[in-house]
Motif scaffolding. Structure first.
Motif, PDB file in Angstrom:
ATOM      1  N   GLN A   7      -0.668  -7.273   6.500  1.00 30.75           N
ATOM      2  CA  GLN A   7      -0.316  -6.118   5.668  1.00 30.75           C
ATOM      3  C   GLN A   7      -0.421  -6.592   4.212  1.00 30.75           C
ATOM      4  N   PRO A   8      -1.210  -5.912   3.392  1.00 33.25           N
ATOM      5  CA  PRO A   8      -1.547  -6.469   2.072  1.00 33.25           C
ATOM      6  C   PRO A   8      -0.342  -6.781   1.196  1.00 33.25           C
ATOM      7  N   ASP A   9       0.642  -5.910   1.151  1.00 31.44           N
ATOM      8  CA  ASP A   9       1.795  -6.162   0.286  1.00 31.44           C
ATOM      9  C   ASP A   9       2.659  -7.301   0.826  1.00 31.44           C
TER      10      ASP A   9
ATOM     11  N   ASP B  89       8.677   6.162  12.392  1.00 29.48           N
ATOM     12  CA  ASP B  89       8.923   7.590  12.191  1.00 29.48           C
ATOM     13  C   ASP B  89       9.214   8.324  13.500  1.00 29.48           C
ATOM     14  N   ARG B  90       8.789   7.749  14.619  1.00 29.72           N
ATOM     15  CA  ARG B  90       8.913   8.434  15.907  1.00 29.72           C
ATOM     16  C   ARG B  90      10.153   8.014  16.687  1.00 29.72           C
TER      17      ARG B  90
ATOM     18  N   ASN C 221       7.118  -5.028   9.814  1.00 31.11           N
ATOM     19  CA  ASN C 221       7.679  -3.996   8.943  1.00 31.11           C
ATOM     20  C   ASN C 221       6.670  -2.903   8.586  1.00 31.11           C
ATOM     21  N   VAL C 222       5.526  -2.907   9.260  1.00 30.94           N
ATOM     22  CA  VAL C 222       4.456  -1.991   8.855  1.00 30.94           C
ATOM     23  C   VAL C 222       4.837  -0.500   8.942  1.00 30.94           C
TER      24      VAL C 222
ATOM     25  N   ILE D  37       1.718   4.596   2.701  1.00 26.99           N
ATOM     26  CA  ILE D  37       1.210   5.549   3.697  1.00 26.99           C
ATOM     27  C   ILE D  37       0.588   4.787   4.861  1.00 26.99           C
ATOM     28  N   GLY D  38       0.726   5.324   6.066  1.00 23.48           N
ATOM     29  CA  GLY D  38       0.140   4.697   7.245  1.00 23.48           C
ATOM     30  C   GLY D  38       1.163   3.836   7.963  1.00 23.48           C
TER      31      GLY D  38
END
Ligand code: SF4
Ligand code: SF4
Length: 363
Positions: A192-194, A235-236, A268-269, A278-279
């Motif tokens: 994950q880039p961040d 989110d689910r 943590n994505v 987003i995503g």
């Protein structure tokens, strides 16, 4: 699995007497990989790669990034700082970033599995493992970017011919850099880039003497990034809790019956998103296939089947899930009605009690 990494050196690890003004990032993408981590990092925003390289962040030393995918130099010109560092002649300190899994060069009859550049005398390729042997010990910190470099990843799955492994498997789980740090793993396929940029920024602040020693878990991951599960940030998760599961892709419901491993995966994505918040795999309809985990991929295959442990918890959840959904439907219907006292008429029906001696009586 290897033992947890030791405590950093008693002298405090990376904490130079005088903070360096310049730091190099030497990035080798010559492990077994697809270069996906280099590409992924171009999407970082917290902070952006450009902000770090162009000195947009207060307190950081000046950064010299040497990444073959992002460099403007090529060939021998690009390799100059690597050759200097290999001989101990690079004046400034450096962080080593390794991308791709590390092959076992002992398990072949001829040739090589991975190499980078050539020996100027023999004109033979220089093995990636040779570069690691030269560069890692002198680094202030060595980072394994992506799951391949961290734990072996896709290339390290059962049946592979290269005997490849993660960087800590190669260097040792108790190995320490010149800066007193073990290999720092930032898994993800791709990373994950961040997560990567935040870790690099933390280390640069540490090199500058402005941050404490980076906290890592026993799999050598930054604790603040990998301490929670996918499920905890998904989110689910509300659908899961009331046993409302998707039976096909395209549904907004919980994906566990389609193969999501989220409840038991450190990542943590879903919370962080992928680009600009987003995503994040399950958030946007993809099952979590556990790509950040040391056991990936072998322990999580076949990917599209319901994870074994989840069948039990889903079955248990189903017993009360239906009852919870029914009760919540009632509550939802009630909440969608206005309170009964809101109506037009001669009488006040809210239960309001007029204070004694009110200046302006209502009745
Ligand atoms: S989709 Fe996966 S991570 Fe999200 S709630 Fe369902 S099981 Fe958990
Ligand atoms: S949510 Fe799962 S599949 Fe997606 S990046 Fe995280 S561990 Fe990998």
């Amino acid at each position: 699995m290897p033992a947890p990494h030791p405590s950093p050196r008693p002298d405090g690890g990376v904490r130079p007497a005088a903070a360096p003004t310049d730091v190099h990032i030497l990035w080798i993408n010559a492990g077994l990989s697809c270069d996906g981590d280099s590409v992924s990092v171009t999407a970082a925003q917290q902070p952006a790669l450009e902000d770090v390289v162009l000195q947009g962040i207060p307190g950081l030393p000046k950064i010299h990034l040497h990444n073959p995918v992002l460099a403007t130099e090529n060939g021998e010109e690009f390799l100059v700082p690597f050759r200097q560092a290999a001989k101990g002649e690079l004046k400034e300190p450096y962080v080593l970033v390794v991308e791709g899994s590390i092959p076992n060069e002992k398990v072949k009859d001829e040739g090589y599995w991975a190499a980078w550049g050539e020996d100027p005398v023999t004109r033979q390729p220089i093995l990636t493992t040779q570069w690691i042997d030269w560069l890692a010990p002198r680094s202030v910190a060595t980072i394994a970017i992506g799951t391949c470099a961290a734990y072996g990843g896709i290339h390290g799955m059962a049946g592979n011919p290269t005997g490849c492994m993660g960087l800590a498997d190669y260097l040792g789980w108790n190995w320490l850099s010149a800066g007193g740090l073990p290999v720092i793993n930032i898994p993800g396929c791709p990373v994950q880039p961040d997560n990567f940029m935040e870790t690099v920024t933390y280390l640069l602040y540490q090199v500058a003497g402005m941050a404490p020693i980076i906290p890592l878990d026993d799999k050598l991951r930054p604790t603040w990034l990998f301490g929670k599960t996918v499920h905890e940030g998904c989110d689910r998760a509300g659908y899961y809790e009331q046993s409302d599961f998707a039976s096909e892709y395209g549904s907004p419901k919980c994906l566990v019956k389609l193969g999501c491993w989220g409840p038991v995966i450190n990542c943590n994505v879903p919370k962080r998103g992928w680009m600009s918040g987003i995503g994040g795999c399950p958030n946007v309809g993809g099952i979590c296939m556990a790509c950040t985990m040391p056991g990936f991929p072998d322990k999580f295959m076949p990917f599209m089947d319901e994870p074994p442990g989840s069948a039990v918890s889903v079955a248990a959840g189903a017993a009360y899930g239906h009852a919870i959904r029914t009760l919540r439907a009632l509550t939802n219907r009630a909440g969608n009605q206005e309170p009964r006292w809101r109506r037009r008429g001669p009488a006040l029906t809210t239960g309001y009690t007029e204070p004694q001696g009110a200046a302006y009586p209502r009745h």
